[in-house]
Design an enzyme around this catalytic site. Structure first.
Site, PDB file in Angstrom:
ATOM      1  N   ASP A 188      31.406 -48.754 -13.777  1.00 31.10           N
ATOM      2  CA  ASP A 188      31.992 -47.904 -12.723  1.00 31.10           C
ATOM      3  C   ASP A 188      33.354 -47.300 -13.085  1.00 31.10           C
ATOM      4  OD1 ASP A 188      33.030 -50.469 -12.719  1.00 31.10           O
ATOM      5  OD2 ASP A 188      33.360 -50.518 -10.561  1.00 31.10           O
ATOM      6  N   GLU A 275      40.040 -62.438 -18.056  1.00 31.09           N
ATOM      7  CA  GLU A 275      40.564 -61.701 -19.215  1.00 31.09           C
ATOM      8  C   GLU A 275      41.583 -62.544 -19.954  1.00 31.09           C
ATOM      9  OE1 GLU A 275      40.524 -60.639 -16.099  1.00 31.09           O
ATOM     10  OE2 GLU A 275      39.814 -58.552 -15.968  1.00 31.09           O
TER      11      GLU A 275
HETATM   12  N1  UDP Z   1      28.157 -56.405 -11.975  1.00 29.76           N
HETATM   13  C1  UDP Z   1      26.929 -57.027 -12.177  1.00 29.76           C
HETATM   14  N2  UDP Z   1      26.380 -57.775 -11.156  1.00 29.76           N
HETATM   15  C2  UDP Z   1      27.007 -57.939  -9.938  1.00 29.76           C
HETATM   16  C3  UDP Z   1      28.254 -57.296  -9.750  1.00 29.76           C
HETATM   17  C4  UDP Z   1      28.796 -56.544 -10.792  1.00 29.76           C
HETATM   18  O1  UDP Z   1      26.342 -56.894 -13.237  1.00 29.76           O
HETATM   19  O2  UDP Z   1      26.452 -58.612  -9.062  1.00 29.76           O
HETATM   20  C5  UDP Z   1      28.730 -55.578 -13.060  1.00 29.76           C
HETATM   21  C6  UDP Z   1      29.142 -54.171 -12.625  1.00 29.76           C
HETATM   22  O3  UDP Z   1      28.074 -53.255 -12.787  1.00 29.76           O
HETATM   23  C7  UDP Z   1      30.315 -53.868 -13.542  1.00 29.76           C
HETATM   24  C8  UDP Z   1      30.924 -55.240 -13.791  1.00 29.76           C
HETATM   25  O4  UDP Z   1      29.923 -56.199 -13.489  1.00 29.76           O
HETATM   26  O5  UDP Z   1      29.900 -53.278 -14.751  1.00 29.76           O
HETATM   27  C9  UDP Z   1      32.157 -55.511 -12.928  1.00 29.76           C
HETATM   28  O6  UDP Z   1      31.796 -55.416 -11.584  1.00 29.76           O
HETATM   29  P1  UDP Z   1      32.638 -54.591 -10.491  1.00 29.76           P
HETATM   30  O7  UDP Z   1      32.866 -53.206 -11.003  1.00 29.76           O
HETATM   31  O8  UDP Z   1      31.975 -54.745  -9.165  1.00 29.76           O
HETATM   32  O9  UDP Z   1      33.981 -55.414 -10.529  1.00 29.76           O
HETATM   33  P2  UDP Z   1      35.464 -54.960 -10.207  1.00 29.76           P
HETATM   34  O10 UDP Z   1      35.665 -53.604 -10.758  1.00 29.76           O
HETATM   35  O11 UDP Z   1      35.575 -54.993  -8.736  1.00 29.76           O
HETATM   36  O12 UDP Z   1      36.298 -55.997 -10.879  1.00 29.76           O
HETATM   37 MN    MN Z   2      34.577 -52.072 -11.305  1.00 22.33          MN
END
Ligand code: UDP
Ligand code: MN
Length: 319
Positions: A188, A275
């Protein structure tokens, strides 16, 4: 055939073989030369038409490599590990980042679906992209899955999928032989192709600013003026963490990943420390390599796409 004739025959056979070898050799030489001319011609034409063709910076790198007779095989891959899961915006997100990656010549995209099986949506999208892709699956266990109403920080996201990507690298790449870089590329975020040229400068672990994250317009390592090394972090959340860096704000050499096979992400890590704890396996703050013009440029943004309210599904379309 008497003795004399036999010798004569052998001599002629010798002449014949030598002559045909010379002929074959000469033919091969001229073919090589023709190919050389053809490639030379192609390079010249590409140069002349580079603006009309709208060649990207990445394609210019390729062109320069061709001109310097460097081999593409010598170019290390950037292994971009992308966790992804089904929701309405998945296809839009993957379209966006796959088309960014199409502008990068040396990408090996490792797509890890959070599902039991590979879905048709992701399989087709990958096939259409023409990118070099490894397509894997790793389902997040139900106890770790984020519920619709939970705040996002409540659970780790992407843990299973990133580990799956790492384990694929460790079983398919060889330490000392395969060279490259590893980057965790969430589906995203928004990525500038400039980031990938920066990643190629990495020796061990490279870091850079990330836009729109943790309540800050930008999070960034802060450099010591004299040494030019990382001194502290500007971060919206716990800047005192050993490495207060978002997942999008660092990449590391494939060598390190292969040399430390136990270094993975884990649900046991404190929330928000993935991280930081992961990086602690490989490096120290002092060793970090600041990139993106000494951490003064933003080439990646931690964007989040709003979950759309869909009142009706229109039949016959895959969105
Ligand atoms: N993701 C996933 N399964 C989930 C939630 C997230 O594979 O149930 C993936 C999502 O597509 C992204 C990454 O994990 O590539 C991080 O997730 P997200 O963007 O929701 O996290 P944030 O940006 O809020 O830290
Ligand atoms: Mn994200």
């Amino acid at each position: 055939m008497d003795h004399y004739e036999n010798r004569k025959f052998k001599r002629y056979l010798g002449y014949f073989l030598i002559l045909s070898s010379i002929l074959i050799f000469w033919k091969i030489m001229t073919i090589e030369k023709d190919n050389g001319l053809l490639i030379g011609d192609l390079k010249d034409r590409l140069r002349i038409y580079q603006y009309k063709l709208h060649l990207t910076p990445q394609q210019m790198i390729l062109l320069n490599m061709l001109e310097n007779d460097k081999h593409l095989d010598d170019m290390p891959f950037i292994y971009a590990i992308t966790p992804t899961y089904y929701r309405y915006v998945q296809k839009a997100e993957l379209t966006k980042i796959s088309q960014t990656l199409m502008l990068v010549p040396n990408i090996h995209w490792i797509v890890v679906e959070d599902s039991e099986e590979k879905t048709a949506l992701v399989t087709n999208l990958i096939a259409e992209s023409g990118l070099k892709v490894t397509h894997l699956t790793a389902k997040t266990p139900p106890f770790e899955k984020l519920k619709a109403k939970d705040p996002r920080w409540k659970r780790h996201r992407g843990v299973e999928q990133r580990n799956k990507g790492l384990s694929w690298l460790r079983s398919n790449m060889q330490l000392g032989k395969d060279k490259g870089y590893v980057y965790f590329m969430d589906d995203d975020n928004t990525y500038s192709i400039k980031l990938f040229s920066e990643i190629m400068k990495i020796k061990k672990v490279g870091v850079w600013p990330v836009g729109l994250v943790g309540g800050f317009s930008v999070e960034t390592p802060v450099l010591n003026r004299e040494t030019g090394k990382v001194e502290s972090y500007k971060s919206g959340w716990k800047p005192q963490r050993p490495f207060a860096i978002d997942m999008a704000g660092f990449a590391l050499s494939l060598d390190l990943i292969l040399a430390k096979p136990y270094a993975n992400f884990s649900y046991k890590m404190d929330k928000g420390f993935q991280e930081s704890q992961f990086l602690s396996y490989f490096t120290t703050k002092e060793e970090l390599e600041p990139l993106a013009d000494n951490c003064t440029k933003v080439y990646v943004w931690h964007t989040r796409t709003e979950n759309p309210v869909v009142r009706a599904e229109v039949k016959g379309y895959e969105v």
